[in-house]
Every structure is written in C-alpha cells, then in structure tokens.
Design a protein around this motif. Structure first.
Motif, PDB file in Angstrom:
ATOM      1  N   UNK A  25       0.795  -1.226   0.000  1.00  0.00           N
ATOM      2  CA  UNK A  25       0.000   0.000   0.000  1.00  0.00           C
ATOM      3  C   UNK A  25       0.821   1.266   0.000  1.00  0.00           C
ATOM      4  N   UNK A  26       2.127   1.166  -0.299  1.00  0.00           N
ATOM      5  CA  UNK A  26       2.981   2.350  -0.176  1.00  0.00           C
ATOM      6  C   UNK A  26       2.686   3.374  -1.258  1.00  0.00           C
ATOM      7  N   UNK A  27       2.220   2.937  -2.407  1.00  0.00           N
ATOM      8  CA  UNK A  27       1.875   3.893  -3.461  1.00  0.00           C
ATOM      9  C   UNK A  27       0.800   4.863  -2.964  1.00  0.00           C
ATOM     10  N   UNK A  28      -0.170   4.333  -2.249  1.00  0.00           N
ATOM     11  CA  UNK A  28      -1.247   5.176  -1.722  1.00  0.00           C
ATOM     12  C   UNK A  28      -0.730   6.090  -0.623  1.00  0.00           C
ATOM     13  N   UNK A  29       0.051   5.545   0.313  1.00  0.00           N
ATOM     14  CA  UNK A  29       0.550   6.350   1.426  1.00  0.00           C
ATOM     15  C   UNK A  29       1.449   7.481   0.934  1.00  0.00           C
ATOM     16  N   UNK A  30       2.346   7.190  -0.010  1.00  0.00           N
ATOM     17  CA  UNK A  30       3.230   8.232  -0.534  1.00  0.00           C
ATOM     18  C   UNK A  30       2.453   9.275  -1.314  1.00  0.00           C
ATOM     19  N   UNK A  31       1.435   8.837  -2.032  1.00  0.00           N
ATOM     20  CA  UNK A  31       0.570   9.781  -2.749  1.00  0.00           C
ATOM     21  C   UNK A  31      -0.107  10.723  -1.762  1.00  0.00           C
ATOM     22  N   UNK A  32      -0.568  10.188  -0.645  1.00  0.00           N
ATOM     23  CA  UNK A  32      -1.190  11.029   0.374  1.00  0.00           C
ATOM     24  C   UNK A  32      -0.197  12.046   0.937  1.00  0.00           C
ATOM     25  N   UNK A  33       1.039  11.610   1.144  1.00  0.00           N
ATOM     26  CA  UNK A  33       2.064  12.494   1.706  1.00  0.00           C
ATOM     27  C   UNK A  33       2.293  13.691   0.798  1.00  0.00           C
ATOM     28  N   UNK A  34       2.563  13.434  -0.480  1.00  0.00           N
ATOM     29  CA  UNK A  34       2.912  14.536  -1.377  1.00  0.00           C
ATOM     30  C   UNK A  34       1.688  15.381  -1.706  1.00  0.00           C
ATOM     31  N   UNK A  35       0.502  14.762  -1.783  1.00  0.00           N
ATOM     32  CA  UNK A  35      -0.714  15.536  -2.020  1.00  0.00           C
ATOM     33  C   UNK A  35      -0.960  16.511  -0.874  1.00  0.00           C
ATOM     34  N   UNK A  36      -0.682  16.068   0.349  1.00  0.00           N
ATOM     35  CA  UNK A  36      -0.897  16.935   1.508  1.00  0.00           C
ATOM     36  C   UNK A  36      -0.002  18.157   1.461  1.00  0.00           C
ATOM     37  N   UNK A  37       1.289  17.949   1.229  1.00  0.00           N
ATOM     38  CA  UNK A  37       2.205  19.090   1.274  1.00  0.00           C
ATOM     39  C   UNK A  37       2.103  19.980   0.034  1.00  0.00           C
ATOM     40  N   UNK A  38       1.687  19.422  -1.099  1.00  0.00           N
ATOM     41  CA  UNK A  38       1.402  20.272  -2.263  1.00  0.00           C
ATOM     42  C   UNK A  38       0.043  20.944  -2.122  1.00  0.00           C
ATOM     43  N   UNK A  39      -0.771  20.436  -1.207  1.00  0.00           N
ATOM     44  CA  UNK A  39      -2.155  20.878  -1.007  1.00  0.00           C
ATOM     45  C   UNK A  39      -2.953  20.692  -2.294  1.00  0.00           C
ATOM     46  N   UNK A  40      -2.925  19.460  -2.770  1.00  0.00           N
ATOM     47  CA  UNK A  40      -3.678  19.038  -3.944  1.00  0.00           C
ATOM     48  C   UNK A  40      -4.548  17.844  -3.575  1.00  0.00           C
ATOM     49  N   UNK A  41      -5.564  17.596  -4.396  1.00  0.00           N
ATOM     50  CA  UNK A  41      -6.295  16.346  -4.274  1.00  0.00           C
ATOM     51  C   UNK A  41      -5.445  15.233  -4.878  1.00  0.00           C
ATOM     52  N   UNK A  42      -5.411  14.052  -4.266  1.00  0.00           N
ATOM     53  CA  UNK A  42      -4.611  12.966  -4.847  1.00  0.00           C
ATOM     54  C   UNK A  42      -4.962  12.677  -6.300  1.00  0.00           C
ATOM     55  N   UNK A  43      -6.229  12.849  -6.663  1.00  0.00           N
ATOM     56  CA  UNK A  43      -6.654  12.569  -8.036  1.00  0.00           C
ATOM     57  C   UNK A  43      -6.032  13.524  -9.043  1.00  0.00           C
ATOM     58  N   UNK A  44      -5.468  14.635  -8.592  1.00  0.00           N
ATOM     59  CA  UNK A  44      -4.831  15.589  -9.500  1.00  0.00           C
ATOM     60  C   UNK A  44      -3.379  15.234  -9.805  1.00  0.00           C
TER      61      UNK A  44
END
Length: 756
Positions: free
Chosen positions: A84-103
């Motif tokens: 599940x690391x792809x999802x967790x890392x996506x959440x990390x970078x989406x949070x700090x970029x302040x983007x939706x993961x789908x973007x």
C-alpha cells in the motif's frame, strides 16, 4: 519560463521498431555505491543537510513536475509491493502540495524516470521516501506561493493554498499552480526547512484514503507483471535441475527443438532456456528436457544437523553491544537457546519478468519489467551480466505477488535479460514454475541464538549475555555475480561476496540489541559467511528470531521473578513511547483481567521497536491448544503501533495485520525441507502455510496518533513480537517453553509426551 522536465534524454537516441526509442537518464540521479541498505547499491549522499532521500536527489524537479495546465506528476523511487505504499506516498505529497490525490500522476520505481532511492526494503519507504516527498512538496508549495506573492505584490504570509491547486489571496483572488509554474523553474535544490503544513489542517495525510492499487487486483485487470502482454511477445521457460546447486545431465535438446511452437533453445554454459510462441508450448518443452537425472554441483545439504550446522562453521565475531554496569548479586540464572529453520518466501505467484532488447544502427537498448524490490540494482547488475552499459538498460517496476524480501524476482529478471539478448527485437516473458520458485529462490536465513540472563535481588536483570549465529541476509545482487545464473554461463562471474549490514540497521544482528535497559549487556553476532542453503533477505531479517529470543527470555525471567510479564517489561523500559505502546496494547487487550493459563488456553505478549529506530509494536495474544492434535488456535490478537505521523492509518493497520498472519505462519508451520542433494519442499503440501481457517478470530490494531512526528515505517514491525507472543501464550497455557521454531503439531505433541 516553463518548468524543466524531470526527464532528459541521454546522449543516446535509439531508433527501433519504426519509432523513436529514447534511452533516458534520470536528470539528477546520483551514482550508486555497492554495499548500502539490505544488499542494495547505496545512493551517494549529495546534500546531507536535507531530510530523507532528498539528500540523494536535491533538485525539486527530480520529484515533482507541474504542467501549465496544472496537471502534476510526482516521481518516487519506491515500489508498490502490495504493502500500500503507493497510496501512502501519494497522500504524503498531495498533503504538502495541497492538492487532491486525483490531481497527481504518480510514477514509481523506473530507472529512466524516478530518483534512485535504492531498495524498497527495511521499512524505509515512509522513513526516507515519504520524508523526501513531504519536504519536496513543501518546497514546491513555498516556491509557488512566493511567486504568487510577487505577482500580486502581497506579503507571502497573507496567502494560502486551496486544496485543489490554487494559491489564494485574502480578497479571494485565485491563481492556478499551472499558471504560476509556467513562470518559475523547479530545477532548483530544496532547502531543508521549508514550512510544512500544520497537522491540525491536514486534508489527506493521516486519513484512510482508498488504496489506488486495489481496483485492478479485485477486477482482474492488468495488475501484475505476469499480466503484461507486448506485441510479438514470446514465452520462455528455464530448463534446470530441481533446486539450487544442481544441473541436468544431458537433456535431449534436439527433441526440444523439434517440438511445436519452439522458436529457440538458448544455451550458455549450463544455463538452458526454451522460447516458444505460447506459454504452454514452452512449459511442455521444458518438461521434456527435464526428464533426465540431475547432479549436485555443491556440497551436500545439512540433513543431519539442520540449522545447528551453523555453530560448526567458521564465523566472524562482531561485537554489537558491551556495557559494564555496576554488578549486583545474582539470584537466578537461565541459559537457553532458540532457533528458526530456513524459511521460504512462499510467494503465491511464481516470479516473472519481461525483457525486450531493441537495436538500431548498432545501438542496443534493453528494457526489463521486473517485480524486484531493487530495480536500480537490477539495471546496473544486469548490464554487467549481459555486457551492456547501465544507461543502455532500463528497469521498470511492475508489481507481482508480494514476498517482502528476495525471492526469485531478481534472478528471473537477469535470466529474461540473457534470453532477450539472444533474440533481439522480440519481447521475452519468462516465468518460473512453482517448483522452481521453491527450489531456486534464496531462503530466509536459518538462525540460532543463545542467551544467558541473570536476575538480581531486586527482581531485575543483572546480566545479559546474548549470541546469535546467522548467514548474511543481504545477498541481493549488486554485481553480476549475485545472480544464480552468473555461475552457470560462460565465462562465469565470481560469486558476490556475502557481507553483514552494519548496525543500527543490522541483518543477522538486527534487534539483537534490546531497547530495554538491562545491566551488563554483552551481545555478539557470529557472522557465518558459508551458506549451507542459498539465502538472502526475508521480511524483518534477523529481527524475527532476535525478538522471539529476547521476548521469550523475558517471560521466562518474569516467571522466575514472580512478576507479571507486563510489569516486568515496564520495569526495564525507559523509552516513553515504547512504554505507551506496551500499555496501549495491554489496555486494549484487557491484560490485567485476562484468562489465566488453564492447560489449553493462555495469553502472551511481546514488544519490539523495529531496528530500534523504526516503528514501535506491542502484541498481546490469546491462544488455545488442541492437546489431542497439537494444533494452536489463535483466538484474538491486539497490536499497538507507533509509526510516527500516520500517513494512512488503515495502511499501517493492514501492514501490521499481514505481518501478524505471516509471522504466525512462520512460527507454527514453515520450514524448508531437503535431502542431501536437493530441496524437497516444492509445493503447498510439502511447504504448508497458514490457511484461512487458521487466521486469528480477531485482530485489533491500535495505531497511535503522533501528528507531526517523523515517519517510522511499519512494514516489518510485527514479525518478531507476534511469534514471541505466540510462544509466550503457549507457555502460559501449558507450561511448555518451546524455543525452536516451527512450533508445529508434531513438535508440540512430542513436548507434551505420551500423557498429553
């Protein structure tokens, strides 16, 4: 000025197949140095002041690209292994970029596109990769916000971001990331202290976001490397002896060549492979070739002594820990030995790889699709194996059945590459058979520990002597000689020399240094270079047996001291986060009011901090022994975990649940079997693993919230504590202290004796 792309062509532009094939080189990827990590090439540190893996690839465009239309691409060198690391890392970078993961388009583990983050191993994906993405995202958001402030002539501290890719002014004006990115360059080095978002305002990080890798797996989509189909692809099978260290004796290759659909037979020394139009044709031809005798080419396997043979082999002593505290009178001393056998990875899907060699005007480019946990090592080591330069070999990670260690993935990639070199222009899909996976993959190391511990008058441990014997756990190929096939081809490569991983990571001595505060600790790692069986990394490495040994001995000492196992642990633990985890597990389990051992039912607990630098994990377990059959039923398990800031709490829980189930399987069933000439556990009948009917009745995982704390990584934290808690529960139930895994029914019935 537009953002510089994180892909730049190398000097080689290779034309193949009528179209342009560009052999890319990663813009800021550092050179790798052999010997780092769990046997992987350790990336060179360029900026030691930067957090996580930012230090090896400091330029922000190594990690993040924002197009003028706002579409964001993020690059990570870590691979999705089913954890599940792809999802967790996506959440990390989406949070700090302040983007939706789908973007975000998320690209992982591709040697032509992503940073060289070494191996996806050792629970480092969040610790190093997640930390890099967290801070890279913060740096990029800072740059975008500063540029917007300059365009609007506003103080930067008055601006915010929207959560969907815009910088927002106090009066409501909005500026899209894409429009800002078109005016700045991200080909700049990160700074170490870019402001991070406040955990109190997190939108994505720490939430249970749906796993992005699951839909294709559930619907039968193209989820695994085994599913990959390329135009003109051929199917290959290796023709070999039954297990590592054997060769076929005069196979009838002429008959194989005459079989329907056979395109080629590849011969290189004793390495033999058949290539056919269809997969079944390749399998049928392989079986014809293997209808012959085999010969063992290595020393006999240790049938008589088993894992105890390690004690008689030459070893190098490594002092792990040596304290000289004030002595106190000794009231009681216990001496004990613990062991585990060689263990298979037991991947549900046998290893597979696809390799494709393309040529144009004398230039060669080899692409490999592999489920190796170290694609950067593959691209370097395979290049040396087949006689290409590393920049001519691209390795793209493609998921397969999980293994958490080195199964056959690296070997099958190398073998597919060798076959592809003989058949340029045609993609080659090579898959091992089930019996080849069991027979040829590296096993998890057999290990032995010996413990001598004394209690003082204060009912605390007054001395602790600990010795562990193990082979190297880090034999992943970083050189051509690390592949099994490297000694079969002509000319052969010298075998890769095994070496221990230095502490604090460690390999055989991982977690041999207790986090507890014991007096007079002396810990020695007896590193055994000679490997009776082929071995390499298996999930948690030496931590599995070391934690099993330490936590079993703690229960043995607590019993002698007449102290509850929980209180005994807390009396020796000073780390406040460790104490919090132990207490949380005990409270959720109801330890103080637990059922006492009654001959059939019992409870046990255990704790460890993985590598003493990773996640904290405490396990409490209730089991029942069916005395008539020796079967252990696990009724319930409670785990408490502190993995720092939770990226995905559900992801952490999934990892711990999986680790618990796998560890119970190791502890109660698994052992590689063999005779003098070959391995004999070739299928699920001869190598049993935990079945659905034996999964614990309930598993409850408590994830402690540590907002803003560094990521600690939770992938391997449950392995040692689970097996130890099970052994302690069995001792509580029956009074039997079994110290040698597996604790299978035959072993238990023997220990119970004829009276049961």
């Amino acid at each position: 000025m537009s953002t510089i792309l994180p892909l730049r062509p190398s000097r080689r532009d290779v034309l193949a197949g009528g179209g342009l094939l560009v052999a890319f080189s990663f813009a800021s990827r550092s050179l790798a140095l052999a010997g780092g990590g769990e046997g992987g090439g350790g990336p060179q540190v360029l900026r030691p002041d930067l957090p996580g893996d930012l230090k090896i690839a400091p330029e922000l465009d190594s990690w993040i690209h924002i197009a003028p239309d706002g579409r964001t691409t993020v690059f990570s060198g870590k691979a999705e292994l089913g954890q599940g690391i792809r999802t967790a890392l996506l959440q990390v970078v989406a949070e700090e970029l302040d983007l939706r993961p789908a973007q975000i388009d998320f690209i992982t583990a591709d040697t032509a596109r992503t940073p060289d983050e070494g191996l996806t191993a050792g629970s480092h994906s969040m610790m190093d990769g997640g930390t890099a993405l967290l801070n890279a995202g913060a740096n990029v958001r800072m740059i975008l916000t500063r540029q917007a402030a300059q365009l609007w002539s506003l103080p930067v501290d008055q601006l915010t971001t929207s959560g969907d890719g815009h910088v927002v002014a106090p009066d409501g004006r909005r500026l899209a990331y894409g429009a800002i990115a078109a005016k700045v360059s991200l080909h700049v080095e990160a700074i170490p202290n870019a402001p991070l978002r406040n955990p109190a305002s997190y939108r994505t990080l720490g939430k249970n976001y749906p796993r992005v890798d699951i839909p294709a797996k559930l619907t039968g989509g193209a989820a695994y490397v085994q599913d990959l189909r390329l135009p003109g692809m051929l199917h290959a099978r290796v023709m070999r002896g039954p297990s590592y260290g054997t060769n076929l004796v005069t196979p009838d290759l002429a008959a194989v060549r005459r079989m329907p659909g056979v395109v080629a037979v590849v011969e290189n020394g004793t390495f033999l492979a058949v290539v056919a139009t269809s997969e079944w044709q390749a399998i049928t031809a392989m079986r014809v070739a293997q209808r012959v005798n085999y010969v063992r080419t290595m020393p006999p396997l240790p049938v008589v002594d088993g894992v105890q043979t390690l004690l008689g082999l030459p070893s190098r002593e490594i002092v792990v820990l040596d304290t000289h505290d004030a002595t106190s009178p000794t009231e009681h001393t216990i001496t004990a030995s613990y062991s585990r056998p060689w263990i298979s990875h037991g991947s549900i899907g046998p290893s597979c790889a696809v390799a494709w060699l393309r040529e144009d005007k004398g230039e060669k480019a080899l692409t490999i699709w592999s489920h190796s946990q170290g694609v950067f090592d593959v691209h370097r080591a395979v290049a040396g194996l087949v006689g290409l330069k590393p920049e001519q070999v691209r390795c793209i990670h493609s998921p397969s059945a999980g293994c958490y260690g080195q199964n056959g993935a690296d070997d099958v990639a190398a073998e597919a590459a060798l076959i592809a070199m003989a058949l340029p222009g045609r993609p080659i899909r090579l898959q091992w058979m089930r019996e080849q996976e069991f027979g040829w993959e590296p096993n998890g190391c057999g290990m032995i520990t010996k413990v001598r511990a004394s209690l003082g008058a204060d009912r605390k441990i007054s001395s602790w002597q600990y010795d562990v014997w193990s082979n190297a756990h880090n034999n992943r190929p970083v050189q051509p000689g690390g592949y099994a096939v490297a000694q079969q081809i002509v000319p052969p490569f010298a075998p890769q020399v095994p070496a221990p991983i230095p502490m604090p990571e460690g390999d055989g001595d991982r977690n041999a240094n207790p986090l507890y505060r014991f007096r007079n600790m002396h810990v020695i790692y007896h590193f055994v270079p000679q490997m009776p069986l082929r071995v390499s990394a298996l999930r948690s490495l030496g931590a599995h047996l070391n934690v099993f040994s330490i936590e079993s001995m703690l229960d043995e000492l607590a019993l002698v001291a007449h102290v509850d196992p929980l209180d005994f642990r807390l009396a020796h633990m000073e780390d406040p986060r460790a104490r919090a985890v132990i207490t949380a597990a005990a409270e959720r389990f109801g330890w103080r009011s637990r059922r006492k051992g009654d001959g059939r039912r019992g409870c046990g607990m255990a704790f460890a901090r993985y590598k003493n630098i990773g996640a904290y994990c405490a396990i409490a377990m209730e089991i029942e022994l069916v005395r008539e059959s020796g079967r252990i039923i696990v009724h319930r398990v409670v785990a408490a975990v502190d993995a720092g800031q939770p990226g995905s709490p559900d992801g952490i829980a999934n990892q711990v649940e999986g680790g618990i189930i796998q560890s119970i399987s190791w502890a109660t069933r698994e052992a590689v079997t063999y005779d003098q000439s070959r391995r004999t556990s070739f299928d699920w009948g001869t190598y049993p693993i935990l079945r659905f009917e034996d999964v614990p009745g309930s598993i409850d995982v408590v994830v402690l919230d540590r907002p803003g704390q560094p990521f600690l990584g939770a992938g391997e934290t449950a392995q040692g504590p689970t097996s130890a808690a099970l052994a302690n529960a069995l001792a509580d139930a029956t009074g039997l202290r079994l110290r040698d895994m597996p604790l299978d029914p035959a072993t238990i019935l023997t220990a119970l004796g004829p009276e049961g």
